[in-house]
Design a protein around this motif. Structure first.
Motif, short mmCIF file in Angstrom:
data_model
loop_
_atom_site.label_atom_id
_atom_site.label_comp_id
_atom_site.label_asym_id
_atom_site.label_seq_id
_atom_site.Cartn_x
_atom_site.Cartn_y
_atom_site.Cartn_z
N SER A 176 0.83 -1.20 0.00
CA SER A 176 0.00 0.00 0.00
C SER A 176 0.86 1.25 0.00
CB SER A 176 -0.93 -0.02 1.21
OG SER A 176 -1.58 1.21 1.36
N PHE A 177 1.93 1.21 0.79
CA PHE A 177 2.82 2.36 0.90
C PHE A 177 3.54 2.64 -0.42
CE2 PHE A 177 7.06 4.08 1.91
CZ PHE A 177 6.68 5.29 2.47
N THR A 178 4.00 1.58 -1.08
CA THR A 178 4.75 1.78 -2.32
C THR A 178 3.86 2.28 -3.46
OG1 THR A 178 4.52 -0.56 -2.90
CG2 THR A 178 6.53 0.09 -1.76
N ARG A 179 2.59 1.86 -3.45
CA ARG A 179 1.66 2.36 -4.47
C ARG A 179 1.23 3.78 -4.19
NH1 ARG A 179 -2.92 -1.49 -4.49
NH2 ARG A 179 -1.80 -2.59 -2.87
N GLY A 180 1.20 4.15 -2.90
CA GLY A 180 0.80 5.50 -2.53
C GLY A 180 -0.68 5.72 -2.82
N GLY A 181 -1.02 6.93 -3.10
CA GLY A 181 -2.39 7.23 -3.47
C GLY A 181 -3.29 7.49 -2.28
N GLU A 182 -4.56 7.65 -2.60
CA GLU A 182 -5.56 8.00 -1.60
C GLU A 182 -5.75 6.90 -0.56
OE1 GLU A 182 -8.11 10.48 0.32
OE2 GLU A 182 -6.82 10.96 -1.38
N PHE A 183 -5.74 5.64 -1.00
CA PHE A 183 -5.92 4.54 -0.06
C PHE A 183 -4.85 4.56 1.02
CE2 PHE A 183 -5.11 0.23 1.46
CZ PHE A 183 -6.37 -0.13 1.89
N ASN A 184 -3.61 4.76 0.61
CA ASN A 184 -2.52 4.79 1.58
C ASN A 184 -2.65 5.98 2.53
OD1 ASN A 184 0.02 3.87 2.71
ND2 ASN A 184 0.88 5.70 1.79
N ARG A 185 -3.05 7.13 2.01
CA ARG A 185 -3.22 8.31 2.87
C ARG A 185 -4.30 8.09 3.92
NH1 ARG A 185 -4.24 11.52 -1.44
NH2 ARG A 185 -2.46 11.08 -2.74
N ASN A 220 -5.51 5.00 4.97
CA ASN A 220 -5.44 3.76 5.74
C ASN A 220 -4.04 3.35 6.18
OD1 ASN A 220 -8.29 3.12 5.52
ND2 ASN A 220 -7.85 2.83 3.36
N GLY A 221 -3.01 4.10 5.82
CA GLY A 221 -1.64 3.71 6.15
C GLY A 221 -1.42 3.55 7.64
N ASN A 222 -1.85 4.53 8.41
CA ASN A 222 -1.66 4.46 9.86
C ASN A 222 -2.50 3.36 10.49
OD1 ASN A 222 0.23 6.48 10.07
ND2 ASN A 222 -1.29 8.09 10.30
N LYS A 223 -3.70 3.14 9.96
CA LYS A 223 -4.57 2.09 10.48
C LYS A 223 -3.95 0.71 10.26
CE LYS A 223 -8.81 2.87 9.70
NZ LYS A 223 -10.11 3.04 9.03
N ILE A 224 -3.37 0.51 9.08
CA ILE A 224 -2.71 -0.76 8.78
C ILE A 224 -1.53 -0.97 9.73
CG2 ILE A 224 -1.38 -2.01 7.03
CD1 ILE A 224 -3.13 -0.54 4.92
N MET A 225 -0.77 0.10 9.98
CA MET A 225 0.38 -0.01 10.88
C MET A 225 -0.07 -0.35 12.30
SD MET A 225 3.63 0.00 10.97
CE MET A 225 3.99 0.72 9.39
N ARG A 226 -1.18 0.23 12.75
CA ARG A 226 -1.69 -0.08 14.08
C ARG A 226 -2.15 -1.53 14.17
NH1 ARG A 226 -3.78 5.35 13.89
NH2 ARG A 226 -5.73 4.57 13.05
#
Length: 67
Positions: free
Chosen positions: A26-35, A37-43
């Motif tokens: 998700s991080f490498t693709r970037g985009g709106e999804f990462n912005r 949900n990135g922190n949620k996935i890390m949690r």
């Protein structure tokens, strides 16, 4: 009980790896999804990792005491 604890620790550890790989993808693709949900996935990864460490420590503790 020991075998169940080992299998459970193994399953949770594999879950941590899957969450980690999903987060990296998700991080490498970037985009709106990462912005969004990135922190949620890390949690989720941190919570799963915490559970995995507790299960592994419990397994080692029980096995070390001759269980």
């Amino acid at each position: 009980m020991l075998d169940i604890l080992f299998i459970l620790a193994l399953v949770v550890t594999v879950g941590v790896a899957i969450i980690l790989l999903f987060g990296i993808g998700s991080f490498t693709r970037g985009g709106e999804f990462n912005r969004q949900n990135g922190n949620k996935i890390m949690r989720w990864r941190l919570a799963a990792q915490f559970v995995a460490v507790i299960l592994i420590a419990a397994y080692v503790l029980i096995r070390g005491n001759g269980g």
